[in-house]
Design a protein around this motif. Structure first.
Motif, PDB file in Angstrom:
ATOM      1  N   GLY A   1       0.791  -1.222   0.000  1.00 40.13           N
ATOM      2  CA  GLY A   1       0.000   0.000   0.000  1.00 40.13           C
ATOM      3  C   GLY A   1       0.822   1.271   0.000  1.00 40.13           C
ATOM      4  N   ASP A   2       2.135   1.175   0.148  1.00 41.65           N
ATOM      5  CA  ASP A   2       2.995   2.364   0.154  1.00 41.65           C
ATOM      6  C   ASP A   2       3.060   3.013  -1.228  1.00 41.65           C
ATOM      7  OD1 ASP A   2       3.662   2.308   2.802  1.00 41.65           O
ATOM      8  OD2 ASP A   2       5.685   1.504   2.532  1.00 41.65           O
ATOM      9  N   HIS A   3       3.497   4.276  -1.204  1.00 42.84           N
ATOM     10  CA  HIS A   3       3.752   5.038  -2.429  1.00 42.84           C
ATOM     11  C   HIS A   3       5.253   5.281  -2.505  1.00 42.84           C
ATOM     12  CE1 HIS A   3       3.197   7.809  -5.695  1.00 42.84           C
ATOM     13  NE2 HIS A   3       3.653   8.838  -5.019  1.00 42.84           N
ATOM     14  N   ALA A   4       5.869   5.001  -3.665  1.00 37.84           N
ATOM     15  CA  ALA A   4       7.317   5.141  -3.805  1.00 37.84           C
ATOM     16  C   ALA A   4       7.649   5.873  -5.091  1.00 37.84           C
ATOM     17  CB  ALA A   4       7.989   3.766  -3.792  1.00 37.84           C
ATOM     18  N   TRP A   5       8.814   6.528  -5.093  1.00 35.45           N
ATOM     19  CA  TRP A   5       9.345   7.165  -6.290  1.00 35.45           C
ATOM     20  C   TRP A   5      10.596   6.420  -6.738  1.00 35.45           C
ATOM     21  CZ3 TRP A   5       9.660  13.150  -5.019  1.00 35.45           C
ATOM     22  CH2 TRP A   5       8.365  13.660  -4.869  1.00 35.45           C
ATOM     23  N   ASP A   6      10.722   6.257  -8.043  1.00 32.43           N
ATOM     24  CA  ASP A   6      11.951   5.733  -8.643  1.00 32.43           C
ATOM     25  C   ASP A   6      12.426   6.781  -9.639  1.00 32.43           C
ATOM     26  OD1 ASP A   6      14.038   4.241  -9.647  1.00 32.43           O
ATOM     27  OD2 ASP A   6      12.780   2.874 -10.797  1.00 32.43           O
ATOM     28  N   LEU A   7      13.421   7.559  -9.246  1.00 39.21           N
ATOM     29  CA  LEU A   7      13.883   8.680 -10.058  1.00 39.21           C
ATOM     30  C   LEU A   7      15.137   8.288 -10.836  1.00 39.21           C
ATOM     31  CD1 LEU A   7      13.414  11.566  -7.445  1.00 39.21           C
ATOM     32  CD2 LEU A   7      11.736  10.537  -9.014  1.00 39.21           C
ATOM     33  N   TYR A   8      15.221   8.743 -12.086  1.00 33.81           N
ATOM     34  CA  TYR A   8      16.236   8.268 -13.036  1.00 33.81           C
ATOM     35  C   TYR A   8      16.065   6.754 -13.198  1.00 33.81           C
ATOM     36  CZ  TYR A   8      18.289  12.619 -11.162  1.00 33.81           C
ATOM     37  OH  TYR A   8      18.494  13.893 -10.704  1.00 33.81           O
ATOM     38  N   GLY A   9      14.829   6.347 -13.462  1.00 35.23           N
ATOM     39  CA  GLY A   9      14.439   4.950 -13.348  1.00 35.23           C
ATOM     40  C   GLY A   9      14.889   4.027 -14.449  1.00 35.23           C
ATOM     41  N   GLY A  10      15.439   4.557 -15.547  1.00 38.91           N
ATOM     42  CA  GLY A  10      15.884   3.684 -16.630  1.00 38.91           C
ATOM     43  C   GLY A  10      14.753   2.815 -17.145  1.00 38.91           C
ATOM     44  N   ALA A  11      15.025   1.536 -17.312  1.00 39.51           N
ATOM     45  CA  ALA A  11      14.016   0.599 -17.798  1.00 39.51           C
ATOM     46  C   ALA A  11      13.185  -0.003 -16.675  1.00 39.51           C
ATOM     47  CB  ALA A  11      14.684  -0.519 -18.598  1.00 39.51           C
ATOM     48  N   GLY A  12      13.363   0.500 -15.450  1.00 37.64           N
ATOM     49  CA  GLY A  12      12.494   0.081 -14.356  1.00 37.64           C
ATOM     50  C   GLY A  12      13.003  -1.042 -13.489  1.00 37.64           C
ATOM     51  N   LEU A  13      14.325  -1.262 -13.470  1.00 39.93           N
ATOM     52  CA  LEU A  13      14.878  -2.332 -12.641  1.00 39.93           C
ATOM     53  C   LEU A  13      14.458  -2.178 -11.181  1.00 39.93           C
ATOM     54  CD1 LEU A  13      16.829  -4.738 -12.178  1.00 39.93           C
ATOM     55  CD2 LEU A  13      18.652  -3.038 -11.864  1.00 39.93           C
ATOM     56  N   PHE A  14      14.695  -1.009 -10.609  1.00 41.77           N
ATOM     57  CA  PHE A  14      14.353  -0.807  -9.198  1.00 41.77           C
ATOM     58  C   PHE A  14      12.849  -0.665  -9.011  1.00 41.77           C
ATOM     59  CE2 PHE A  14      18.727   1.301  -9.269  1.00 41.77           C
ATOM     60  CZ  PHE A  14      19.365   0.110  -8.979  1.00 41.77           C
ATOM     61  N   ALA A  15      12.160  -0.133 -10.009  1.00 41.41           N
ATOM     62  CA  ALA A  15      10.700  -0.031  -9.925  1.00 41.41           C
ATOM     63  C   ALA A  15      10.071  -1.405  -9.789  1.00 41.41           C
ATOM     64  CB  ALA A  15      10.158   0.688 -11.161  1.00 41.41           C
ATOM     65  N   SER A  16      10.647  -2.409 -10.448  1.00 37.16           N
ATOM     66  CA  SER A  16      10.093  -3.761 -10.344  1.00 37.16           C
ATOM     67  C   SER A  16      10.188  -4.284  -8.912  1.00 37.16           C
ATOM     68  CB  SER A  16      10.811  -4.699 -11.310  1.00 37.16           C
ATOM     69  OG  SER A  16      12.146  -4.979 -10.885  1.00 37.16           O
ATOM     70  N   VAL A  17      11.284  -3.966  -8.249  1.00 34.39           N
ATOM     71  CA  VAL A  17      11.472  -4.390  -6.864  1.00 34.39           C
ATOM     72  C   VAL A  17      10.500  -3.648  -5.942  1.00 34.39           C
ATOM     73  CG1 VAL A  17      13.117  -4.518  -4.958  1.00 34.39           C
ATOM     74  CG2 VAL A  17      13.896  -4.931  -7.293  1.00 34.39           C
TER      75      VAL A  17
END
Length: 411
Positions: free
Chosen positions: A263-279
């Motif tokens: 349920g949290d909200h997170a930012w992934d800045l300079y996210g590239g292809a979304g590697l960290f966003a997937s995590v």
């Protein structure tokens, strides 16, 4: 300021501490010399290669009169003064290389951020040779490919590269290419080789071209990379970590330190292809959300395709410093912010905007110790302390080092 230049002179110096950038510091007649191909404590003869008449100059150690116990014979015949500029520390043992990088990270943190911290640079699996899966080569006037000299446009032809992954350069070094062009070579996680030839006119245009049939010599269709328990189809000549174990390692550490709740909200800045966003998306679940900002449209397209199964990931194409001051970023504050900025760092505008949203944790992935240290100081000004730091030898033989840092609020 001195009016006398030492250019092309040879001076004898005792080498001092390592400095950021792949060299060590020496002093001679009141001036500083940044010396490549030397190690701390050595007595060397230095050929001055650059001198603008100021308080410092640059040079190469061309003769070692007293060697360091950490010195080894460079494994590559193209390494040394006036040769390939890609590797900075081939003349140091692998353990010494990591110690040198650790000293640089610690020195930058102390000098630029006032933070005293012991740093250990951790090795990645696979050793210090045969690791680089993405390479950029230049082609000389004779059509032969090679690597540029240090701070030089000269092309040094090579017949092999000791840090290149096995088979990455197959059928590349033994053929002729268009003079003045560049070659982007990728060996993806499936072992498939991709070679993109970039013409001189396209390089001068200041942007990366989209490969067409006449540019993409082999391996069309994109490179397949494996990280964070999924496959990624990305541009072969686009950005991806060059060490085969780096992306997975960094994703694991980012996930541990982000520690998002469902349920949290997170930012992934300079996210590239979304590697960290997937995590992050796996942690926040379907009831949470992840906002990704990336300026490269090709990377965003790659990420949207790879993460099509994660509707909680929202994509934004644009500069981070612009995006974080507009909706939807101003509508809801994140619990966690992940940043993976370019070499220059995030900077005041981005970090001011991040701190204004008061996330509980900031996870920062850094490829430059000086930029990291400057941003450590900026975050400290907003009440965020450096809680954890890990450094990784993601670029063996070179001076580059990757760091992952965790910041928490002091209140």
């Amino acid at each position: 300021m001195s009016t006398t230049t030492w250019l092309k002179q040879v001076v004898e110096v005792e080498v001092g501490a390592v400095a950021h950038g792949g060299h060590c510091v020496a002093r001679h007649e009141g001036r500083v010399i940044f010396v490549r191909h030397a190690l701390p404590g050595e007595l060397v003869r230095v050929l001055i290669t650059s001198d603008n008449g100021g308080s410092f100059c640059r040079g190469d150690a061309v003769e070692v009169l007293r060697s360091s116990p950490d010195r080894v014979t460079p494994p590559c015949p193209f390494s040394g003064p006036g040769m390939c500029g890609g590797c900075d520390w081939q003349h140091a043992s692998w353990g010494a290389q990591r110690d040198l990088k650790a000293a640089v990270v610690a020195e930058q943190l102390q000098r630029l951020a006032g933070v005293e911290r012991e740093v250990v640079v951790e090795p990645l699996p696979g050793g210090h040779r045969d690791w680089r899966t993405r390479l950029r080569l230049a082609v000389g006037r004779d059509g032969k490919p090679g690597f540029r000299g240090h701070h030089s446009h000269d092309v040094i032809p090579v017949d092999h590269c000791v840090i290149a992954a096995p088979h990455a350069l197959d059928d590349v070094l033994d053929r002729a290419w268009r003079p003045g062009s560049e070659l982007a070579v990728t060996l993806d996680s499936t072992g498939k080789q991709h070679v993109t030839e970039i013409a001189p006119a396209q390089r001068r245009g200041g942007r990366r071209p989209t490969p067409g049939p006449s540019k993409l010599r082999r391996g069309s269709g994109g490179a397949v990379e494996r990280a964070a328990d999924r496959d990624w189809l990305v541009r072969a000549d686009g950005f991806w970590q060059v060490h085969p174990h780096a992306a997975d390692t960094f994703a694991r550490v980012v996930g541990e330190w982000a520690a998002c709740e469902p349920g949290d909200h997170a930012w992934d800045l300079y996210g590239g292809a979304g590697l960290f966003a997937s995590v992050l998306a796996a942690q926040v679940g379907e009831t949470g959300s992840v906002e990704v900002v990336e300026s490269a449209t090709n990377a965003v397209r790659d990420g949207q395709r790879a993460l099509a199964d994660l509707p909680q990931v929202k994509w934004h194409v644009g500069r981070v410093e612009d995006s974080v001051t507009r909706a939807p970023f101003t509508d809801r504050s994140p619990s966690v912010v992940v940043l993976d900025p370019p070499r220059k760092g995030a900077g005041a505008a981005v970090l001011d905007a991040v701190a204004a949203r008061r996330p509980a944790r900031v996870v920062y992935v850094a490829c430059d110790p000086a930029a990291l240290a400057r941003d450590v100081a900026l975050l400290a000004g907003h009440g965020y302390r450096l809680a954890q730091l890990r450094a990784f030898d993601a670029f063996p033989m070179t001076h580059h080092v990757e760091c992952v840092a965790l910041f928490t609020r002091g209140d």
